[in-house]
Design a protein around this motif. Structure first.
Motif, short mmCIF file in Angstrom:
data_model
loop_
_atom_site.label_atom_id
_atom_site.label_comp_id
_atom_site.label_asym_id
_atom_site.label_seq_id
_atom_site.Cartn_x
_atom_site.Cartn_y
_atom_site.Cartn_z
N GLY A 1 -31.02 -21.50 43.54
CA GLY A 1 -29.99 -21.47 44.56
C GLY A 1 -28.57 -21.58 44.05
O GLY A 1 -27.64 -21.80 44.85
N LYS A 2 -28.37 -21.42 42.72
CA LYS A 2 -27.02 -21.56 42.17
C LYS A 2 -26.68 -20.35 41.30
O LYS A 2 -27.58 -19.69 40.77
CB LYS A 2 -26.91 -22.85 41.34
N PRO A 3 -25.38 -20.05 41.12
CA PRO A 3 -24.99 -18.93 40.27
C PRO A 3 -25.44 -19.14 38.83
O PRO A 3 -25.53 -20.28 38.35
CB PRO A 3 -23.46 -18.91 40.37
N THR A 4 -25.74 -18.04 38.15
CA THR A 4 -26.11 -18.10 36.74
C THR A 4 -24.85 -18.08 35.88
O THR A 4 -23.91 -17.34 36.17
CB THR A 4 -27.02 -16.91 36.39
N LEU A 5 -24.84 -18.88 34.83
CA LEU A 5 -23.72 -18.90 33.89
C LEU A 5 -24.08 -18.15 32.62
O LEU A 5 -25.15 -18.39 32.04
CB LEU A 5 -23.36 -20.34 33.52
N SER A 6 -23.19 -17.27 32.16
CA SER A 6 -23.37 -16.63 30.86
C SER A 6 -22.90 -17.59 29.77
O SER A 6 -22.23 -18.59 30.05
CB SER A 6 -22.56 -15.34 30.79
N TYR A 7 -23.24 -17.27 28.53
CA TYR A 7 -22.78 -18.12 27.43
C TYR A 7 -21.26 -18.14 27.33
O TYR A 7 -20.66 -19.18 27.01
CB TYR A 7 -23.41 -17.68 26.10
N LYS A 8 -20.63 -17.01 27.60
CA LYS A 8 -19.16 -16.99 27.54
C LYS A 8 -18.57 -17.87 28.64
O LYS A 8 -17.64 -18.65 28.38
CB LYS A 8 -18.63 -15.57 27.68
N GLN A 9 -19.10 -17.76 29.86
CA GLN A 9 -18.61 -18.63 30.94
C GLN A 9 -18.83 -20.11 30.58
O GLN A 9 -17.95 -20.94 30.80
CB GLN A 9 -19.37 -18.32 32.23
N LEU A 10 -20.00 -20.42 30.05
CA LEU A 10 -20.31 -21.80 29.69
C LEU A 10 -19.34 -22.32 28.65
O LEU A 10 -18.74 -23.40 28.81
CB LEU A 10 -21.75 -21.88 29.18
N TYR A 11 -19.16 -21.55 27.58
CA TYR A 11 -18.28 -21.99 26.50
C TYR A 11 -16.84 -22.15 27.00
O TYR A 11 -16.19 -23.19 26.75
CB TYR A 11 -18.34 -20.99 25.35
N ASP A 12 -16.34 -21.15 27.69
CA ASP A 12 -14.96 -21.21 28.17
C ASP A 12 -14.75 -22.39 29.12
O ASP A 12 -13.73 -23.09 29.07
CB ASP A 12 -14.58 -19.90 28.87
N ASN A 13 -15.73 -22.64 29.99
CA ASN A 13 -15.61 -23.73 30.95
C ASN A 13 -15.63 -25.09 30.25
O ASN A 13 -14.85 -25.99 30.60
CB ASN A 13 -16.74 -23.63 31.97
N VAL A 14 -16.49 -25.22 29.26
CA VAL A 14 -16.57 -26.49 28.52
C VAL A 14 -15.26 -26.78 27.80
O VAL A 14 -14.76 -27.92 27.81
CB VAL A 14 -17.76 -26.44 27.53
#
Length: 498
Positions: free
Chosen positions: A22-35
């Motif tokens: 029920g939640k959006p999927t995060l790509s590795y780029k989104q994950l890294y940039d967000n962190v």
């Protein structure tokens, strides 16, 4: 290396990283940039290297992202969301927490327990699956934007404290990265693997084995809101995980529901299944492999070792039921009371050394003096290595039952009881005895008809008389801790036996 180094090689990769129902999927780029963005936000709030940040959040991708952001810029102190107010207050004081991070509208007791000088930060999910940090109170002088170094403490946990006050376990980035990479190599994890995380993310097992080893391999991590026997097989059907790691009680619960999920099991075979954090009775391993048609690999871990110390290897290498395998990136030895290493086949204390092993408990010189010998960490577990170097555990020293000088491994008794067709769960434990000092009882959950007389006869046929429980307590459920582990040393007290 640091956790940032572990994550950054996949930082430009658009492969999918984090999934949740029920939640959006995060790509590795989104994950890294967000962190990276969130770690900079912490610095702007005045939180940085050396500061302890309590995290009170249930399982989910938000917890993974928050942990990574805190760990690469400060020190994460993940806490069980089910603690009482007094427990939160204790851990805040003990860890010297400077801030609390939680989700909006959650963790009321954790908020109430905060001290005046703690900052409160809310992690707010965004529509694209990323997070933003909002400082609710406690702004300090901003810190320079700075990432942690390899010898900085990335995470602080506590021992379970079954024999006294919990001890603080500081884990450095170098320890965590070594352990994640050890697990990655043990199971040959790659970007083609999908790991299903059902262990709590305030526990070393869930953080390192399920989460960081998957991310280190560039694989897909499925992070539902926690373990649910009802929903597990629908997650398997949806996300097609290639493996999962859990404690034995979770495996037993899934086995019980396997018959009604045969089609999903056959359509979605696991590459392997991992078990750790407490002993897996060989009979359960045998049933799992028969039902799930996948190798079940028992592993051996502790918080002080940043989780994994040994594991049974993947096929075609040999895996041995009843053994926790061999060291991967970790030296494993057996030591006597004088600190001498013993030969294969000799019984003694399990000791380990390696880059994943912590350097000592915080502010506890007495515990450290007992915990280390000649450069080895003393686990407190009794065991032996066979002729092939495979480690078998016979119990924790504090769990070994001493019945008038006769030593009983409760794990052996558990396995015999679980082989009775009417027994669903069983655990042997020590009770005080005026005659023997300690005697042995067993708590049993039944799935069929059996009485104490029948259970005693079953044990007597397979065990020496002194190992047969003197009493069998038929219970509806066996008391468990927050991570589904049974605290054997406290069981007599929990069941009201004196």
């Amino acid at each position: 290396m640091t956790i940032h180094d572990l994550l950054s090689p996949t930082g430009s990769d658009h492969d999918e990283a984090l999934f949740a129902p029920g939640k959006p999927t995060l790509s590795y780029k989104q994950l890294y940039d967000n962190v990276i963005q969130l770690s900079a936000a912490l610095n702007s709030f005045g939180i940085g290297r050396g500061d302890r940040v309590a995290m009170v959040m249930g399982n989910g991708p938000e917890t993974v992202v928050t942990f990574l952001a805190v760990a690469i810029s400060a020190t994460a102190a993940p806490l069980n969301p089910n603690y009482k107010k007094e427990e939160f207050a204790y851990y805040y004081e003990d860890t010297k927490a400077r801030a609390l991070i939680t989700l909006p509208g959650s963790a009321e007791l954790a908020r109430e327990a905060m001290t005046e000088d703690m900052a409160l930060i809310e992690a707010t999910p965004q529509e694209d699956g990323t997070l933003s940090f909002e400082l609710i109170k406690g702004q300090r002088e901003p810190r320079p934007t700075e990432l942690a170094a390899p010898e900085d403490v990335a995470m602080i946990l506590h021992t379970s404290g079954t024999t006294g006050a919990p001890k603080r376990v500081p884990l450095r980035h170098s320890n965590i990265v070594a352990s994640a990479n050890n697990i990655k190599s043990t199971y040959n994890l790659t970007k083609d693997d999908t790991g299903l995380c059902v262990m709590p993310l305030f526990h070393i097992h869930g953080i390192i084995a399920s989460t960081l080893s998957t991310l280190a391999a560039g694989g897909k991590l499925v992070c539902p809101p926690g373990f649910s026997a009802l929903e597990f097989w629908s997650w398997v059907d949806t996300y097609k995980p290639t493996w999962y790691s859990a404690v034995p009680t979770m495996h037993q619960t899934l086995l019980a529901r396997a018959e009604s999920n045969k089609d999903i099991i056959e359509a979605n075979p696991f590459r392997f299944i991992r078990s750790s954090s407490s002993p897996l009775p060989p009979v359960i391993l045998e049933r799992m492999e028969e039902v799930f048609k996948a190798p079940v690999l028992e592993a051996y871990g502790m918080s002080e070792a940043c989780h994994q110390m040994a594991s049974n290897p993947l096929p075609p290498a040999q895996r041995k039921p009843g053994s926790v395998g061999i060291g991967f990136g970790v030296e494993v030895g057996i030591m006597d009371e004088e600190g001498n290493l013993l030969e294969n086949g000799e019984l003694g204390e399990v000791v380990v050394k390696g880059p994943n092993i912590f350097s000592g408990y915080e502010e506890n010189p007495e515990a450290n003096a007992e915990a280390f010998a000649n450069g080895w960490f003393r686990t407190g577990d009794q065991g032996f290595k066979d002729e092939d170097g495979y480690l078998s555990l016979t119990g924790r020293f504090k769990e070994i039952i001493n019945r008038g000088g006769e030593k009983i491994s409760p794990i052996e008794v558990d396995d015999v009881l679980l082989r009775h067709p009417a027994v669903s769960e069983a655990i042997a434990f020590a009770v005080p005895s005026k005659v023997y000092g300690e005697d042995i009882h067993a708590a049993v959950v039944l799935k069929g008809d059996a009485d104490e007389k029948e259970l005693r006869a079953h044990c007597s046929a397979q065990l020496a008389d002194f190992k047969v429980p003197r009493r069998f307590h038929i219970v509806d459920e066996i008391p468990r801790g927050a991570t589904s582990k049974i605290q054997r040393v406290n069981l007599a007290e929990l069941l009201g036996i004196s």
